[in-house]
Design an enzyme around this catalytic site. Structure first.
Site, PDB file in Angstrom:
ATOM      1  N   LYS A 145      11.643   6.947   0.342  1.00 47.95           N
ATOM      2  CA  LYS A 145      11.592   7.301   1.783  1.00 47.95           C
ATOM      3  C   LYS A 145      13.008   6.761   2.277  1.00 47.95           C
ATOM      4  O   LYS A 145      13.677   7.510   2.970  1.00 47.95           O
ATOM      5  CB  LYS A 145      10.403   6.837   2.372  1.00 47.95           C
ATOM      6  CG  LYS A 145       9.239   7.544   1.944  1.00 47.95           C
ATOM      7  CD  LYS A 145       8.096   6.934   2.533  1.00 47.95           C
ATOM      8  CE  LYS A 145       6.676   7.654   1.887  1.00 47.95           C
ATOM      9  NZ  LYS A 145       5.470   7.294   2.433  1.00 47.95           N
ATOM     10  N   GLN A 194       2.784   1.882   5.066  1.00 42.73           N
ATOM     11  CA  GLN A 194       2.506   2.435   3.717  1.00 42.73           C
ATOM     12  C   GLN A 194       1.192   2.082   3.161  1.00 42.73           C
ATOM     13  O   GLN A 194       0.846   0.937   3.385  1.00 42.73           O
ATOM     14  CB  GLN A 194       3.288   1.911   2.660  1.00 42.73           C
ATOM     15  CG  GLN A 194       3.477   2.698   1.162  1.00 42.73           C
ATOM     16  CD  GLN A 194       3.657   4.261   1.287  1.00 42.73           C
ATOM     17  OE1 GLN A 194       4.462   4.636   1.934  1.00 42.73           O
ATOM     18  NE2 GLN A 194       3.072   4.937   0.405  1.00 42.73           N
ATOM     19  N   ASP A 231       3.763   9.981  10.124  1.00 40.28           N
ATOM     20  CA  ASP A 231       2.996  10.489   8.960  1.00 40.28           C
ATOM     21  C   ASP A 231       1.521  11.216   9.364  1.00 40.28           C
ATOM     22  O   ASP A 231       1.139  11.907   8.519  1.00 40.28           O
ATOM     23  CB  ASP A 231       1.968   9.217   8.510  1.00 40.28           C
ATOM     24  CG  ASP A 231       2.678   8.524   7.336  1.00 40.28           C
ATOM     25  OD1 ASP A 231       3.352   9.247   6.351  1.00 40.28           O
ATOM     26  OD2 ASP A 231       2.737   7.394   6.974  1.00 40.28           O
TER      27      ASP A 231
HETATM   28  N1  GUN Z   1       0.087   6.381   0.801  1.00 46.55           N
HETATM   29  C1  GUN Z   1       0.143   7.484  -0.184  1.00 46.55           C
HETATM   30  N2  GUN Z   1       0.481   8.482   0.628  1.00 46.55           N
HETATM   31  C2  GUN Z   1       1.149   7.986   1.510  1.00 46.55           C
HETATM   32  C3  GUN Z   1       1.743   8.678   2.800  1.00 46.55           C
HETATM   33  O1  GUN Z   1       1.815   9.900   2.792  1.00 46.55           O
HETATM   34  N3  GUN Z   1       1.999   7.674   3.754  1.00 46.55           N
HETATM   35  C4  GUN Z   1       1.604   6.362   3.817  1.00 46.55           C
HETATM   36  N4  GUN Z   1       2.030   5.805   4.811  1.00 46.55           N
HETATM   37  N5  GUN Z   1       1.171   5.876   2.855  1.00 46.55           N
HETATM   38  C5  GUN Z   1       0.651   6.640   1.691  1.00 46.55           C
END
Ligand code: GUN
Length: 291
Positions: free
Chosen positions: A52, A96, A119
């Site tokens: 990211k 995350q 998100d």
């Molecule tokens: N864990 C797995 N996929 C995601 C996501 O798209 N965002 C976040 N914050 N955590 C995750």
């Protein structure tokens, strides 16, 4: 069979975002900024956050990763989130997942300002998404919708079977595909771990979204001729022949399923890159809404 190339599609979207950012900067605006909070040492989570951060660099965003040990208390984490909510220099904030067991994920997600929740996990964004109102849509379902749109796949009146009912993928993509629009206007069935005779559902599907988290779950005899198959699986399977000691395996037995499909996503290089670019789209959108 046509391969749904997430790498190529996401690159095209990335370039659009990058040129929009360059124009904003040329007009004297600051760059969009994404902050990611990473708790603990989970290998997959570290990789996702690194990816990211790299995507932010690629499109010209500012980014910051706040790393905490898994001993951080829930109170400390919530206090940090509230601080970032107030920071006018930050457009998007993600935490995350998964988080350590002693931290309530729902509490964390719903402490993030819905205006910075790129998100799309906050209850307010999920509720708006279900109602078809403008909202931040979580990155994986948003990426799948963008891919279907990019390849002009006609979804109207089609029967879509979603494998998996997670809050991150299964539930939102089922909702999005059932809404009016294109992509959309589907008749949707959600299958999950308690569904009986899953194959009876999948065999009737025009579109299958596999987000069940079991490597090679979807087999050749579960898919009808001409189906569209989207594979959301990203399980790490130990593999001593690979430099990292593992390979990424999807939920679809690609080798045997692909010849039956009209369209199919590969793993890797399908949904994964679309997910990251969707997060970038949301962050740019967040900045536009703040201004
Ligand atoms: N864990 C797995 N996929 C995601 C996501 O798209 N965002 C976040 N914050 N955590 C995750």
């Amino acid at each position: 069979m046509i391969l749904l190339d997430g790498k190529k599609t996401s690159e095209a979207i990335k370039q659009q975002i990058a040129s929009e950012v360059a124009e904003m900067v040329a007009n004297g605006l600051r760059r969009p900024k994404l902050v990611a909070i990473l708790v603990g040492e989970d290998g997959a989570s570290k990789t996702y956050v690194n990816n990211k951060e790299k995507a932010c660099q690629d499109v010209g965003f500012d980014s910051e990763v706040l790393r905490y040990p898994d001993t951080i208390t829930e109170g400390e984490l919530l206090a940090k989130i509230r601080e970032i909510n107030e920071d006018e220099g930050v457009d998007g904030l993600i935490v995350q997942l998964p988080l350590p067991k002693h931290i309530d994920e729902d509490k964390v997600i719903n402490t993030i300002s819905p205006l910075k929740d790129v998100d799309g996990f906050h209850a307010s964004n999920v509720g708006k998404m279900v109602l078809g109102e403008p909202s931040f849509v979580s990155a994986t379902p948003y990426g799948i919708m963008a891919m279907l749109e990019h390849y002009n796949i006609d979804t109207k009146g089609k029967h879509c079977v979603v494998l998996g009912r997670s809050n991150i993928v299964g539930r939102p993509i089922a909702n999005l595909l059932s809404l009016k629009g294109n992509p959309g206007d589907c008749t949707v069935t959600i299958c999950h771990s308690r569904t009986k005779n899953i194959e009876q559902h999948t065999r009737m599907a025009d579109i299958i979204i596999a987000a069940i988290g079991t490597p090679h779950f979807l087999k050749e005899d579960m898919v009808k001729e001409g189906a569209v198959v989207v594979d959301v699986g990203i399980t790490r399977v130990p593999d001593a022949t690979r430099p990292k000691g593992y390979r990424i395996v999807g939920d679809v037995d690609f080798e045997h399923v692909a010849p039956k499909c009209s369209y199919i996503t590969p793993v890797p290089g399908g949904v994964g890159p679309m997910t990251i670019v969707s997060l970038m789209r949301n962050t740019l959108q967040a900045m536009k809404q703040h201004k």
